[in-house]
Scaffold this motif. Structure first.
Motif, PDB file in Angstrom:
ATOM      1  N   ALA A   1      42.072  26.281  16.267  1.00  0.00           N
ATOM      2  CA  ALA A   1      42.942  26.369  15.558  1.00  0.00           C
ATOM      3  C   ALA A   1      43.970  25.135  15.581  1.00  0.00           C
ATOM      4  O   ALA A   1      44.960  25.006  14.932  1.00  0.00           O
ATOM      5  N   CYS A   2      43.531  23.569  16.158  1.00  0.00           N
ATOM      6  CA  CYS A   2      44.012  22.548  15.670  1.00  0.00           C
ATOM      7  C   CYS A   2      43.208  21.777  15.108  1.00  0.00           C
ATOM      8  O   CYS A   2      41.769  21.124  15.297  1.00  0.00           O
ATOM      9  N   LEU A   3      43.590  21.384  13.835  1.00  0.00           N
ATOM     10  CA  LEU A   3      43.081  20.604  13.119  1.00  0.00           C
ATOM     11  C   LEU A   3      42.734  19.169  13.502  1.00  0.00           C
ATOM     12  O   LEU A   3      41.970  18.384  13.677  1.00  0.00           O
ATOM     13  N   MET A   4      44.020  18.550  13.745  1.00  0.00           N
ATOM     14  CA  MET A   4      43.853  17.337  14.112  1.00  0.00           C
ATOM     15  C   MET A   4      43.333  16.942  15.040  1.00  0.00           C
ATOM     16  O   MET A   4      43.020  15.549  15.639  1.00  0.00           O
ATOM     17  N   CYS A   5      42.720  17.785  16.376  1.00  0.00           N
ATOM     18  CA  CYS A   5      42.282  17.804  17.558  1.00  0.00           C
ATOM     19  C   CYS A   5      40.935  17.328  17.075  1.00  0.00           C
ATOM     20  O   CYS A   5      40.502  16.240  17.686  1.00  0.00           O
ATOM     21  N   ARG A   6      40.058  17.147  15.636  1.00  0.00           N
ATOM     22  CA  ARG A   6      39.186  17.045  14.664  1.00  0.00           C
ATOM     23  C   ARG A   6      38.863  15.621  15.062  1.00  0.00           C
ATOM     24  O   ARG A   6      37.730  14.302  14.436  1.00  0.00           O
ATOM     25  N   SER A   7      40.431  15.170  15.151  1.00  0.00           N
ATOM     26  CA  SER A   7      39.968  13.198  14.184  1.00  0.00           C
ATOM     27  C   SER A   7      40.971  12.345  15.754  1.00  0.00           C
ATOM     28  O   SER A   7      41.641  11.931  14.830  1.00  0.00           O
ATOM     29  N   LEU A   8      40.870  12.638  16.737  1.00  0.00           N
ATOM     30  CA  LEU A   8      42.496  12.405  18.035  1.00  0.00           C
ATOM     31  C   LEU A   8      41.426  10.488  17.499  1.00  0.00           C
ATOM     32  O   LEU A   8      42.554   9.994  18.170  1.00  0.00           O
ATOM     33  N   ILE A   9      40.103  10.841  17.843  1.00  0.00           N
ATOM     34  CA  ILE A   9      39.536   9.507  17.910  1.00  0.00           C
ATOM     35  C   ILE A   9      38.885   8.146  16.617  1.00  0.00           C
ATOM     36  O   ILE A   9      38.261   8.049  17.199  1.00  0.00           O
ATOM     37  N   THR A  10      38.829   9.284  15.513  1.00  0.00           N
ATOM     38  CA  THR A  10      38.248   8.586  14.199  1.00  0.00           C
ATOM     39  C   THR A  10      39.387   7.905  13.202  1.00  0.00           C
ATOM     40  O   THR A  10      39.669   7.646  12.597  1.00  0.00           O
ATOM     41  N   ILE A  11      40.727   8.502  13.866  1.00  0.00           N
ATOM     42  CA  ILE A  11      42.250   8.143  12.927  1.00  0.00           C
ATOM     43  C   ILE A  11      42.944   6.713  13.430  1.00  0.00           C
ATOM     44  O   ILE A  11      42.886   7.225  14.268  1.00  0.00           O
ATOM     45  N   TYR A  12      43.567   6.255  12.755  1.00  0.00           N
ATOM     46  CA  TYR A  12      44.321   5.453  13.789  1.00  0.00           C
ATOM     47  C   TYR A  12      45.718   5.088  12.661  1.00  0.00           C
ATOM     48  O   TYR A  12      44.855   4.963  11.465  1.00  0.00           O
TER      49      TYR A  12
ATOM     50  N   GLU B   1      31.521   5.158  14.185  1.00  0.00           N
ATOM     51  CA  GLU B   1      29.293   4.821  14.645  1.00  0.00           C
ATOM     52  C   GLU B   1      29.267   5.484  15.505  1.00  0.00           C
ATOM     53  O   GLU B   1      27.448   5.772  15.092  1.00  0.00           O
ATOM     54  N   SER B   2      29.124   5.589  16.496  1.00  0.00           N
ATOM     55  CA  SER B   2      28.667   6.738  17.366  1.00  0.00           C
ATOM     56  C   SER B   2      28.525   8.170  17.295  1.00  0.00           C
ATOM     57  O   SER B   2      27.266   8.726  16.768  1.00  0.00           O
ATOM     58  N   PHE B   3      29.177   8.790  15.689  1.00  0.00           N
ATOM     59  CA  PHE B   3      29.208   9.583  15.358  1.00  0.00           C
ATOM     60  C   PHE B   3      28.075   9.478  14.140  1.00  0.00           C
ATOM     61  O   PHE B   3      27.555  10.928  14.073  1.00  0.00           O
ATOM     62  N   GLN B   4      27.751   8.670  13.500  1.00  0.00           N
ATOM     63  CA  GLN B   4      27.098   8.469  12.399  1.00  0.00           C
ATOM     64  C   GLN B   4      25.644   9.067  13.122  1.00  0.00           C
ATOM     65  O   GLN B   4      24.806   9.114  12.468  1.00  0.00           O
ATOM     66  N   GLU B   5      25.567   8.418  14.624  1.00  0.00           N
ATOM     67  CA  GLU B   5      24.032   8.686  15.277  1.00  0.00           C
ATOM     68  C   GLU B   5      23.742  10.049  15.405  1.00  0.00           C
ATOM     69  O   GLU B   5      22.563  10.595  15.982  1.00  0.00           O
ATOM     70  N   LYS B   6      24.417  11.068  15.598  1.00  0.00           N
ATOM     71  CA  LYS B   6      24.762  12.382  15.714  1.00  0.00           C
ATOM     72  C   LYS B   6      23.915  13.466  14.613  1.00  0.00           C
ATOM     73  O   LYS B   6      24.137  12.890  13.457  1.00  0.00           O
ATOM     74  N   PRO B   7      22.971  14.062  14.455  1.00  0.00           N
ATOM     75  CA  PRO B   7      21.929  14.875  13.277  1.00  0.00           C
ATOM     76  C   PRO B   7      24.096  16.019  12.835  1.00  0.00           C
ATOM     77  O   PRO B   7      23.411  15.964  11.637  1.00  0.00           O
ATOM     78  N   TRP B   8      24.272  15.792  13.534  1.00  0.00           N
ATOM     79  CA  TRP B   8      25.617  16.810  12.073  1.00  0.00           C
ATOM     80  C   TRP B   8      26.622  16.302  11.915  1.00  0.00           C
ATOM     81  O   TRP B   8      27.763  16.367  11.408  1.00  0.00           O
ATOM     82  N   TYR B   9      26.387  15.094  11.591  1.00  0.00           N
ATOM     83  CA  TYR B   9      27.073  13.612  11.385  1.00  0.00           C
ATOM     84  C   TYR B   9      28.118  13.846   9.650  1.00  0.00           C
ATOM     85  O   TYR B   9      28.961  14.378   9.340  1.00  0.00           O
ATOM     86  N   VAL B  10      27.299  14.293   8.537  1.00  0.00           N
ATOM     87  CA  VAL B  10      27.328  14.379   7.247  1.00  0.00           C
ATOM     88  C   VAL B  10      28.017  16.194   7.727  1.00  0.00           C
ATOM     89  O   VAL B  10      29.523  15.580   6.830  1.00  0.00           O
ATOM     90  N   ASP B  11      27.841  17.042   8.425  1.00  0.00           N
ATOM     91  CA  ASP B  11      28.946  17.900   8.120  1.00  0.00           C
ATOM     92  C   ASP B  11      29.831  17.291   9.195  1.00  0.00           C
ATOM     93  O   ASP B  11      30.842  18.394   8.604  1.00  0.00           O
ATOM     94  N   TRP B  12      29.829  16.951   9.720  1.00  0.00           N
ATOM     95  CA  TRP B  12      31.519  16.669  10.570  1.00  0.00           C
ATOM     96  C   TRP B  12      32.401  15.833   9.265  1.00  0.00           C
ATOM     97  O   TRP B  12      33.629  16.147   9.104  1.00  0.00           O
ATOM     98  N   THR B  13      31.823  14.716   8.244  1.00  0.00           N
ATOM     99  CA  THR B  13      32.678  13.675   7.325  1.00  0.00           C
ATOM    100  C   THR B  13      32.938  15.052   6.315  1.00  0.00           C
ATOM    101  O   THR B  13      33.373  14.980   5.650  1.00  0.00           O
ATOM    102  N   GLN B  14      32.601  16.229   6.551  1.00  0.00           N
ATOM    103  CA  GLN B  14      33.087  17.490   5.766  1.00  0.00           C
ATOM    104  C   GLN B  14      33.717  18.548   5.549  1.00  0.00           C
ATOM    105  O   GLN B  14      34.178  19.332   5.542  1.00  0.00           O
ATOM    106  N   GLY B  15      34.015  17.973   6.585  1.00  0.00           N
ATOM    107  CA  GLY B  15      35.449  19.378   7.813  1.00  0.00           C
ATOM    108  C   GLY B  15      34.777  19.854   8.165  1.00  0.00           C
ATOM    109  O   GLY B  15      35.230  20.694   8.634  1.00  0.00           O
ATOM    110  N   LYS B  16      33.509  20.387   8.413  1.00  0.00           N
ATOM    111  CA  LYS B  16      32.889  21.583   9.208  1.00  0.00           C
ATOM    112  C   LYS B  16      32.766  21.670  10.579  1.00  0.00           C
ATOM    113  O   LYS B  16      32.485  20.621  11.254  1.00  0.00           O
ATOM    114  N   MET B  17      32.699  22.798  10.568  1.00  0.00           N
ATOM    115  CA  MET B  17      33.410  23.187  12.654  1.00  0.00           C
ATOM    116  C   MET B  17      31.800  23.464  12.512  1.00  0.00           C
ATOM    117  O   MET B  17      31.293  24.861  12.477  1.00  0.00           O
TER     118      MET B  17
END
Length: 218
Positions: free
Chosen positions: A82-93, A151-167
């Motif tokens: 339910a918290c969309l902002m929670c998905r980008s807390l540490i990747t937006i400034y 950069e740490s997210f880029q090492e994860k296998p789910w990185y591309v899904d994350w860039t597309q806003g998938k959960m």
């Protein structure tokens, strides 16, 4: 004849003195007009800064509120969905760039006219000098922290899904992990404990500056 010459010389001297006095008046008026114009530029800079600062402050207050849910282990799968902002807390400034056109103008005016001890100019230069470097450094620190997280997210296998806003289940698992919690805590230090505080102090200091020091100008 000598008396006439003396009178002429006295008249010439009076004319010269009067011309010098008028010239001094004109120079003084020009400097006042120049300073008034510069202070108006400072005012426009500060008004713009405080308007932008409000958005930055609101952003980091919301960021801190959601960050504490992770830090205090209050977040759940349902609340995370339910918290969309929670998905980008540490990747937006949100950087805060102070407008310095007026500040540079007033420094040049001070140097050219040797008025560094003028109370008004001193107040304005101290206002900028105290906070501008802190905020500039803070912008750099928080940007570096955000880029490190991405950069740490880029090492994860789910990185591309994350860039597309998938959960996906894998992304959900990571958000609930201790690693993410630590990254949120670290980002919260740079974002809410430092950046937010510096920007807030800037706006409060400007309010004080208007109310007590330079109300007639700013």
């Amino acid at each position: 004849m000598p008396d006439q010459v003396l009178l002429i010389e006295m008249q010439v001297m009076e004319d010269i003195l009067l011309a010098l006095q008028v010239n001094n008046w004109n120079e003084t008026r020009k400097r006042k007009q120049e300073l008034s114009s510069i202070l108006n530029t400072v005012k426009l800079d500060l008004v713009r800064d405080t308007t932008i600062a409000k958005g930055v402050i609101d952003f980091y207050k919301a960021n801190e509120k959601n960050s504490l849910k992770f830090i205090n282990k209050e977040i759940t799968k349902d609340s995370l969905n339910a918290c969309l902002m929670c998905r980008s807390l540490i990747t937006i400034y949100r950087p805060f760039a102070i407008q310095t056109k007026g500040f540079e103008m007033i420094k040049n005016y001070s140097n050219q006219n040797n008025v560094k001890n003028d109370s008004l100019i001193l107040t304005v230069t101290q206002f900028y000098g105290t906070l501008s470097q802190l905020i500039q450094d803070s912008n750099g620190f928080i940007k570096k922290e955000v880029l490190k997280n991405i950069e740490s997210f880029q090492e994860k296998p789910w990185y591309v899904d994350w860039t597309q806003g998938k959960m996906t289940p894998e992304i959900m698992e990571y958000y609930l992990s201790e690693d993410y919690r630590k990254r949120v805590a670290s980002h919260n230090i740079f974002g809410s404990k430092n950046h937010l505080q510096f920007v807030t102090i800037y706006t409060v200091s400007y309010t004080h500056l208007r109310a007590h020091e330079t109300d007639s100008y700013l």
